[in-house]
Design an enzyme around this catalytic site. Structure first.
Site, short mmCIF file in Angstrom:
data_model
loop_
_atom_site.label_atom_id
_atom_site.label_comp_id
_atom_site.label_asym_id
_atom_site.label_seq_id
_atom_site.Cartn_x
_atom_site.Cartn_y
_atom_site.Cartn_z
N HIS A 1 -7.76 -2.42 5.14
CA HIS A 1 -7.01 -0.92 5.92
C HIS A 1 -7.44 0.82 5.53
O HIS A 1 -8.65 0.81 4.80
CB HIS A 1 -5.42 -1.24 5.30
CG HIS A 1 -4.10 -0.33 6.03
ND1 HIS A 1 -4.76 0.06 7.49
CD2 HIS A 1 -3.32 0.81 5.66
CE1 HIS A 1 -3.22 0.83 8.02
NE2 HIS A 1 -3.25 0.86 6.90
N HIS B 1 6.12 -4.89 11.49
CA HIS B 1 5.35 -4.01 11.38
C HIS B 1 5.15 -3.85 13.34
O HIS B 1 3.25 -3.81 13.55
CB HIS B 1 3.90 -4.24 10.74
CG HIS B 1 3.57 -2.76 9.88
ND1 HIS B 1 2.76 -2.02 11.08
CD2 HIS B 1 3.41 -2.14 9.34
CE1 HIS B 1 2.19 -0.35 10.41
NE2 HIS B 1 3.17 -0.61 9.32
N ASP C 1 -0.63 -3.98 5.80
CA ASP C 1 -1.42 -3.31 6.67
C ASP C 1 -3.06 -3.92 6.73
O ASP C 1 -3.74 -3.51 5.44
CB ASP C 1 -1.26 -2.15 7.05
CG ASP C 1 0.45 -1.56 7.45
OD1 ASP C 1 1.14 -2.56 7.74
OD2 ASP C 1 0.55 -0.61 7.67
N HIS D 1 1.20 3.88 1.44
CA HIS D 1 1.70 4.22 2.80
C HIS D 1 2.65 4.84 2.70
O HIS D 1 3.49 4.55 2.95
CB HIS D 1 0.79 4.16 4.82
CG HIS D 1 -0.43 4.64 4.75
ND1 HIS D 1 -1.10 3.78 5.49
CD2 HIS D 1 -0.76 5.40 4.40
CE1 HIS D 1 -1.88 3.93 5.98
NE2 HIS D 1 -2.13 5.54 5.05
N ASP E 1 5.90 4.77 4.84
CA ASP E 1 6.77 4.31 5.73
C ASP E 1 6.72 2.37 4.41
O ASP E 1 7.38 1.99 5.21
CB ASP E 1 5.96 3.71 7.31
CG ASP E 1 4.70 2.47 7.25
OD1 ASP E 1 4.43 3.58 6.71
OD2 ASP E 1 4.78 1.84 7.86
N HIS E 2 5.83 2.98 3.22
CA HIS E 2 6.21 1.73 2.89
C HIS E 2 6.63 1.27 1.82
O HIS E 2 6.80 1.06 0.42
CB HIS E 2 4.94 0.52 2.14
CG HIS E 2 4.09 0.12 3.64
ND1 HIS E 2 4.60 -0.64 4.07
CD2 HIS E 2 3.59 0.42 5.01
CE1 HIS E 2 3.27 -1.47 5.65
NE2 HIS E 2 3.30 -0.37 5.91
N HIS F 1 1.05 -0.75 0.07
CA HIS F 1 -0.27 0.12 -0.03
C HIS F 1 0.46 1.09 0.09
O HIS F 1 2.06 1.19 -0.14
CB HIS F 1 -1.36 -0.06 1.45
CG HIS F 1 0.23 0.28 2.23
ND1 HIS F 1 0.37 -0.81 2.90
CD2 HIS F 1 -0.81 0.93 3.94
CE1 HIS F 1 0.88 -0.71 4.01
NE2 HIS F 1 0.31 0.19 4.64
#
Length: 305
Positions: free
Chosen positions: A141, A270, A212, A66, A68-69, A64
């Site tokens: 998510h 995570h 996530d 976001h 942090d990914h 996804h």
């Protein structure tokens, strides 16, 4: 195969855990090929502490969008080129990943010297590759998030060496040809069919890596009978309410999915930065009460299977 955990944190990095990135390294038959799942900030820095090479990177799967990914993705793409990477690379991810890559590379004037293909995935997509079938399903998510199920295709069976020796065929080039299922004419005129001297095909391994997610049916569907399930465990069970509000899972959520899906091994990742030191051990103990064969990944851990 090996799973290299380059980042096991959630949201923001901590001193103990970098943001999310997992490398799947193929050994033996696959000549060290490398797939990457998510690419949080500093992923390429983490790789410097491993034996992994960007030149071996063939595919990147983004769960996804976001930060942090994905914030490490432009750097990885650029460094692969700067380090002489020439072979094609494919990036898979949700709608928007193509726009993100093009914008960051264009604005930074980063020019790649290899063919880059971007595939925007959809729920239910099946990606048929030479060695694997990758199944994609949407999870639950705050933004669109996917899980990936990598099913290794069946491998050729073992060569029946004892049977060949019984009929007087000595080790040599004929063995290699027969193992491939080819027909071989021996020096004495006999013709052997390789299919008669190879055992049943061996089932491949199944690895499932989820993005996530809250607890959802698709997570269980993807994980069914997997050899390894990598599942987020952002929060402890005592923080279940917070986990739900932020569209995440607890340790117990992940363990219950592993139980219901009949997986062989569960790896938790995570992990929220609120859990430091001894608290990490509590996360593992909590999950193991529900699913015994659970492991908690730390940065730079390697799981071989």
């Amino acid at each position: 195969m090996e799973l290299h955990f380059l980042g096991t944190g959630a949201g923001v990095p901590s001193k103990q855990r970098n943001t999310t990135a997992i490398a799947l390294k193929f050994l033996n038959d696959y000549k060290g090929a490398l797939w990457l799942f998510d690419c949080g900030e500093a992923t390429q820095h983490q790789m410097l502490y491993t034996s992994l090479k960007l030149s071996k990177l063939e595919r990147i799967f983004i769960t996804h969008l976001h930060g942090d990914h994905i914030y490490g993705l432009p750097g990885v793409l650029g460094s692969r080129s700067f380090q002489g990477g020439k072979s094609p690379l494919t990036v898979y991810g949700p709608k928007g990943i193509d726009k993100f890559i093009k914008a960051t590379l264009s604005i930074s004037e980063t020019h790649l010297h290899y063919p880059l293909k971007v595939v925007e995935v959809e729920d239910g997509m099946s990606i048929d590759l030479k060695s694997h079938t990758v199944t994609v399903k949407e999870l639950e998510h705050a933004i669109q998030s996917f899980g990936y199920r990598m099913k290794e295709k069946k491998k050729p069976g073992s060569l029946l060496v004892d049977r060949l020796k019984e009929i007087g065929v000595k080790p040599g080039p004929a063995y290699a040809a027969l193992k491939k299922g080819e027909r071989v004419t021996l020096d004495d005129g006999r013709i052997l069919n390789g299919e008669d001297f190879v055992g049943p095909k061996k089932p491949g391994k199944t690895v499932v890596i989820l993005g996530d997610t809250r607890v959802c049916k698709n997570a269980e569907v993807l994980a069914e009978n997997a050899d390894i399930l990598v599942h987020e465990a952002t929060f402890m069970e005592s923080d279940r309410k917070i986990a739900y509000e932020y569209f995440h899972s607890t340790t117990v959520d992940a363990a219950r999915i592993a139980n219901r899906a009949n997986v062989s091994k569960l790896i938790l990742t995570h992990i929220s930065s609120r859990y430091q030191g001894e608290q990490s051990n509590l996360l593992l103990k909590e999950a193991r009460k529900v699913f015994k064969n659970t492991f908690l990944a730390s940065d730079l851990d390697i799981f071989t299977f």
